[in-house]
Design an enzyme around this catalytic site. Structure first.
Site, PDB file in Angstrom:
ATOM      1  N   ASP A 113       0.664  -0.739   0.058  1.00  0.00           N
ATOM      2  CA  ASP A 113      -0.087  -0.136  -0.197  1.00  0.00           C
ATOM      3  C   ASP A 113       1.209   1.283   0.187  1.00  0.00           C
ATOM      4  O   ASP A 113       2.301   1.169   0.916  1.00  0.00           O
ATOM      5  CB  ASP A 113      -0.751   0.058   1.479  1.00  0.00           C
ATOM      6  CG  ASP A 113      -1.837   1.015   1.516  1.00  0.00           C
ATOM      7  OD1 ASP A 113      -2.169   1.394  -0.019  1.00  0.00           O
ATOM      8  OD2 ASP A 113      -2.376   1.522   1.931  1.00  0.00           O
ATOM      9  N   HIS A 120      -3.932  13.549   1.661  1.00  0.00           N
ATOM     10  CA  HIS A 120      -3.998  12.884   2.375  1.00  0.00           C
ATOM     11  C   HIS A 120      -3.117  12.433   2.828  1.00  0.00           C
ATOM     12  O   HIS A 120      -2.535  12.590   4.370  1.00  0.00           O
ATOM     13  CB  HIS A 120      -4.163  11.839   1.558  1.00  0.00           C
ATOM     14  CG  HIS A 120      -4.377  10.809   2.634  1.00  0.00           C
ATOM     15  ND1 HIS A 120      -5.652  10.173   3.456  1.00  0.00           N
ATOM     16  CD2 HIS A 120      -2.768   9.257   3.397  1.00  0.00           C
ATOM     17  CE1 HIS A 120      -4.936   9.302   4.571  1.00  0.00           C
ATOM     18  NE2 HIS A 120      -3.793   8.761   4.075  1.00  0.00           N
ATOM     19  N   ARG A 129       1.199  13.781  13.217  1.00  0.00           N
ATOM     20  CA  ARG A 129       2.537  14.668  14.089  1.00  0.00           C
ATOM     21  C   ARG A 129       2.478  15.972  14.167  1.00  0.00           C
ATOM     22  O   ARG A 129       3.450  16.447  13.221  1.00  0.00           O
ATOM     23  CB  ARG A 129       3.722  13.543  13.713  1.00  0.00           C
ATOM     24  CG  ARG A 129       4.075  12.297  13.258  1.00  0.00           C
ATOM     25  CD  ARG A 129       4.729  12.245  11.715  1.00  0.00           C
ATOM     26  NE  ARG A 129       4.189  12.147  10.321  1.00  0.00           N
ATOM     27  CZ  ARG A 129       3.555  11.234  10.126  1.00  0.00           C
ATOM     28  NH1 ARG A 129       2.874   9.642  10.967  1.00  0.00           N
ATOM     29  NH2 ARG A 129       3.227  11.331   8.749  1.00  0.00           N
ATOM     30  N   GLU A 185     -10.136   3.428   4.488  1.00  0.00           N
ATOM     31  CA  GLU A 185      -9.894   4.669   3.278  1.00  0.00           C
ATOM     32  C   GLU A 185     -10.016   4.272   1.992  1.00  0.00           C
ATOM     33  O   GLU A 185      -9.500   2.908   1.515  1.00  0.00           O
ATOM     34  CB  GLU A 185      -7.577   4.101   3.144  1.00  0.00           C
ATOM     35  CG  GLU A 185      -7.331   4.571   4.726  1.00  0.00           C
ATOM     36  CD  GLU A 185      -5.858   4.605   4.647  1.00  0.00           C
ATOM     37  OE1 GLU A 185      -5.300   5.264   5.737  1.00  0.00           O
ATOM     38  OE2 GLU A 185      -5.633   3.808   4.273  1.00  0.00           O
ATOM     39  N   GLU A 187      -9.002   3.583  -2.281  1.00  0.00           N
ATOM     40  CA  GLU A 187      -8.076   3.566  -2.660  1.00  0.00           C
ATOM     41  C   GLU A 187      -7.721   2.921  -3.988  1.00  0.00           C
ATOM     42  O   GLU A 187      -9.364   1.956  -4.109  1.00  0.00           O
ATOM     43  CB  GLU A 187      -6.640   3.302  -2.517  1.00  0.00           C
ATOM     44  CG  GLU A 187      -6.343   3.208  -0.209  1.00  0.00           C
ATOM     45  CD  GLU A 187      -5.751   3.136  -0.151  1.00  0.00           C
ATOM     46  OE1 GLU A 187      -4.778   2.435  -0.931  1.00  0.00           O
ATOM     47  OE2 GLU A 187      -5.341   2.862   1.188  1.00  0.00           O
ATOM     48  N   ASP A 219      -9.008   0.092   2.255  1.00  0.00           N
ATOM     49  CA  ASP A 219      -7.766  -0.024   3.618  1.00  0.00           C
ATOM     50  C   ASP A 219      -8.075  -0.243   4.591  1.00  0.00           C
ATOM     51  O   ASP A 219      -7.904   1.065   5.126  1.00  0.00           O
ATOM     52  CB  ASP A 219      -5.855   0.360   3.347  1.00  0.00           C
ATOM     53  CG  ASP A 219      -5.733  -0.272   4.044  1.00  0.00           C
ATOM     54  OD1 ASP A 219      -5.542  -1.371   4.252  1.00  0.00           O
ATOM     55  OD2 ASP A 219      -4.911   0.889   3.985  1.00  0.00           O
ATOM     56  N   ARG A 223      -7.287   3.802  13.765  1.00  0.00           N
ATOM     57  CA  ARG A 223      -6.738   4.797  13.816  1.00  0.00           C
ATOM     58  C   ARG A 223      -6.030   4.767  15.064  1.00  0.00           C
ATOM     59  O   ARG A 223      -4.640   4.956  15.035  1.00  0.00           O
ATOM     60  CB  ARG A 223      -7.114   5.677  13.723  1.00  0.00           C
ATOM     61  CG  ARG A 223      -7.855   6.009  12.700  1.00  0.00           C
ATOM     62  CD  ARG A 223      -6.834   6.474  11.239  1.00  0.00           C
ATOM     63  NE  ARG A 223      -7.342   6.047   9.852  1.00  0.00           N
ATOM     64  CZ  ARG A 223      -6.791   6.231   8.567  1.00  0.00           C
ATOM     65  NH1 ARG A 223      -5.132   5.804   8.635  1.00  0.00           N
ATOM     66  NH2 ARG A 223      -7.232   6.260   7.347  1.00  0.00           N
ATOM     67  N   GLN A 226      -2.722   1.346  15.016  1.00  0.00           N
ATOM     68  CA  GLN A 226      -2.302   2.086  14.086  1.00  0.00           C
ATOM     69  C   GLN A 226      -1.046   3.353  14.555  1.00  0.00           C
ATOM     70  O   GLN A 226      -0.398   3.460  14.794  1.00  0.00           O
ATOM     71  CB  GLN A 226      -2.538   3.234  13.044  1.00  0.00           C
ATOM     72  CG  GLN A 226      -1.888   3.759  12.213  1.00  0.00           C
ATOM     73  CD  GLN A 226      -2.580   5.094  10.923  1.00  0.00           C
ATOM     74  OE1 GLN A 226      -4.042   4.251  10.624  1.00  0.00           O
ATOM     75  NE2 GLN A 226      -2.002   5.197  10.280  1.00  0.00           N
ATOM     76  N   TYR A 230       2.818   2.543  14.828  1.00  0.00           N
ATOM     77  CA  TYR A 230       3.222   2.504  13.708  1.00  0.00           C
ATOM     78  C   TYR A 230       4.704   3.115  14.001  1.00  0.00           C
ATOM     79  O   TYR A 230       5.675   2.605  13.090  1.00  0.00           O
ATOM     80  CB  TYR A 230       2.836   3.333  13.272  1.00  0.00           C
ATOM     81  CG  TYR A 230       2.078   4.180  13.249  1.00  0.00           C
ATOM     82  CD1 TYR A 230       3.447   5.873  12.103  1.00  0.00           C
ATOM     83  CD2 TYR A 230       2.051   5.891  14.114  1.00  0.00           C
ATOM     84  CE1 TYR A 230       3.925   7.025  12.530  1.00  0.00           C
ATOM     85  CE2 TYR A 230       2.294   7.618  14.398  1.00  0.00           C
ATOM     86  CZ  TYR A 230       3.122   8.111  13.681  1.00  0.00           C
ATOM     87  OH  TYR A 230       3.323   9.252  13.889  1.00  0.00           O
ATOM     88  N   LYS A 239      -3.707  -2.310   9.722  1.00  0.00           N
ATOM     89  CA  LYS A 239      -4.644  -2.214   8.885  1.00  0.00           C
ATOM     90  C   LYS A 239      -4.280  -3.671   8.430  1.00  0.00           C
ATOM     91  O   LYS A 239      -5.229  -4.279   7.107  1.00  0.00           O
ATOM     92  CB  LYS A 239      -3.299  -1.658   7.828  1.00  0.00           C
ATOM     93  CG  LYS A 239      -3.121   0.345   8.506  1.00  0.00           C
ATOM     94  CD  LYS A 239      -2.928   1.230   7.709  1.00  0.00           C
ATOM     95  CE  LYS A 239      -3.326   2.291   7.555  1.00  0.00           C
ATOM     96  NZ  LYS A 239      -3.770   3.365   7.001  1.00  0.00           N
ATOM     97  N   THR A 243      -8.796  -6.173   4.095  1.00  0.00           N
ATOM     98  CA  THR A 243      -8.729  -5.078   3.240  1.00  0.00           C
ATOM     99  C   THR A 243      -9.726  -5.274   1.563  1.00  0.00           C
ATOM    100  O   THR A 243      -8.828  -6.423   1.364  1.00  0.00           O
ATOM    101  CB  THR A 243      -7.015  -5.102   2.372  1.00  0.00           C
ATOM    102  OG1 THR A 243      -6.190  -4.607   3.271  1.00  0.00           O
ATOM    103  CG2 THR A 243      -6.582  -3.602   1.230  1.00  0.00           C
ATOM    104  N   GLU A 346     -10.217  12.168   8.517  1.00  0.00           N
ATOM    105  CA  GLU A 346      -9.673  13.636   7.302  1.00  0.00           C
ATOM    106  C   GLU A 346     -10.984  14.690   7.553  1.00  0.00           C
ATOM    107  O   GLU A 346     -11.018  15.290   7.524  1.00  0.00           O
ATOM    108  CB  GLU A 346      -9.273  13.086   6.362  1.00  0.00           C
ATOM    109  CG  GLU A 346      -7.390  12.747   6.242  1.00  0.00           C
ATOM    110  CD  GLU A 346      -7.189  12.179   4.289  1.00  0.00           C
ATOM    111  OE1 GLU A 346      -6.763  13.327   3.936  1.00  0.00           O
ATOM    112  OE2 GLU A 346      -7.604  11.519   3.879  1.00  0.00           O
TER     113      GLU A 346
END
Ligand SMILES: O=C(O)/C=C/C(=O)CC(=O)CC(=O)O
Ligand SMILES: [Ca+2]
Ligand SMILES: [Mg+2]
Length: 399
Positions: A113, A120, A129, A185, A187, A219, A223, A226, A230, A239, A243, A346
């Protein structure tokens, strides 16, 4: 109501695998409007030399057969459909799509992925972050990606069990339990047909020889799991639980009119990624994300910073080989405007701005019972619309 129409007209001709109640063998089909052509007996009847490539029970043999066979099979289909006398002989091999069960279309080999949408990546960087540059220093030099879990790629329509995992609460407590920030997600997935040998990178021009076509990908992402796991190795259990992919693979050959130049690059690219002199492989695919039937987003892939050809060149730049059935996804497709974001994190800005649905409910992340449908289409020649179908999945409570 969906406003993205996803017709499978004679300019699309996507491939999938289906069965029916009266014939439960999984077999290769081509979608034509609301019918499915049972490809093996049709080819056996009209062009027996090509029959082994479409014998099934999956697309694997066709994918491995390579671009010459792909064009021959597509040319046959186009020719048959244009010829009334042949179309009549196909009649016995046409099945109403509503009577068919659609399966995972190919054996997924490796699953990768990417993270190719600048919008995004910028949005996620701000949320994951805060206080740092949202784009990491490498982002415009290479298409960032991670290896996912091929064995948990599932067919559209498969229920998704809410994953459990380890997460850190706002109070700093580490707990284990059902994800409370389950997300989607939206995609685009690229399906590899022709394999490549170990030690031999595939260049930008190799994209069309190796990639058979595209599908839609959801996907699913937890969160909270993750965010805690991560650093430093990237996504893992947040994740890898599931999928979903769409049942119909649309061949690259159907997407000629959807090709667009990618956005201007703001950092010079190394030669193996520099596509400024090559025919562009940006794709103008228009997606629609529905939550319980309500449209929550309309992402478009025409602004994606990295193209499928660049992702493939990067994926193999170290000499990693390709196998038939390798699937690599674009990463979440998000546009400039808020209504074009391809994930709930988002759309709800990290859960701080709940979405108000027309049924009076609100969402930040997914509730048990929620159903997500991602559909898409792309422009074809002369105003024709190329449908990409849809990928669907409903959330079941954690076990
Ligand atoms: O920026 C991060 O730390 C995380 C990013 C993602 O979750 C994105 C991902 O899985 C790739 C993508 O879909 O764009
Ligand atoms: Ca993703
Ligand atoms: Mg996944």
């Amino acid at each position: 109501m969906s406003t993205v129409s996803t017709p499978f007209g004679v300019a699309t001709l996507p491939y999938g695998v289906f069965s029916t109640a009266s014939d439960q063998r999984a077999r290769v089909g081509v979608a034509i409007d609301d019918l499915i052509l049972d490809l093996a007996p049709a080819v056996q009847l009209l062009a027996p030399a090509l029959a082994p490539a479409v014998a099934g029970p999956s697309l694997d043999t066709l994918l491995a057969a390579g671009p010459q066979t792909w064009s021959q099979v597509r040319a046959l289909l186009t020719g048959w459909l244009a010829d009334g006398t042949v179309s009549e002989r196909l009649g016995p091999h046409l099945v109403p799509a509503r009577d068919a069960v659609l399966h995972l279309p190919f054996t997924v080999a490796d699953y990768v992925d990417f993270y190719a949408s600048e919008q995004h990546a910028t949005n996620l960087g701000k949320m994951f972050r805060p206080g740092q540059d949202p784009l990491t220093p490498n982002w415009k030099h290479l298409p960032i990606g991670y290896h996912g879990r091929a064995g948990t790629v599932v067919a559209s329509g498969t229920d998704i069990v809410r994953p459990c995992g380890q997460r850190r609460g706002t109070d700093g407590d580490i707990t284990f339990g059902p994800s409370q920030r389950l997300d989607i997600e939206a995609e685009l997935g690229f399906v590899v047909g022709t394999p490549s040998p170990l030690g031999r990178p595939v260049d930008l021009a190799g994209f069309e020889r190796h990639v058979f076509g595209v599908c839609l990908v959801n996907d699913w992402s937890a969160r909270d799991i993750q965010a805690w796991e991560y650093v430093p190795l990237g996504p893992f259990l947040g994740k890898s639980f599931a999928t979903s992919i769409s049942p119909w693979v649309v061949p690259l050959a159907a997407l000629g009119s959807a090709r667009v130049p990618p956005p201007a690059r703001t950092v010079p690219l190394l030669p193996y990624l520099d596509d400024s002199q090559a025919p562009p492989w940006g794709l103008d695919v228009r997606l629609e994300v529905r939550l319980n039937g309500h449209v929550v987003s309309r992402p478009r892939s025409d602004g994606m910073y990295w193209t499928g050809a660049q992702m493939l060149a990067h994926l193999t730049a170290n000499g990693a080989s390709l196998r038939t059935g390798d699937l690599y996804a674009s990463g979440t497709i998000s546009g400039e405007r808020p209504g074009e974001r391809g994930s709930l994190i988002e759309l709800s800005w990290g859960g701080t701005e709940p979405l108000r649905l027309p049924d009076g409910t609100t969402r930040t992340f997914l509730d048990d019972g929620d159903e997500i449908v991602i559909s898409a289409s792309a422009p074809g020649a002369d105003g024709v619309v190329i449908g990409l179908g849809e990928v669907r999945g409903r959330i079941r409570p954690a076990i």
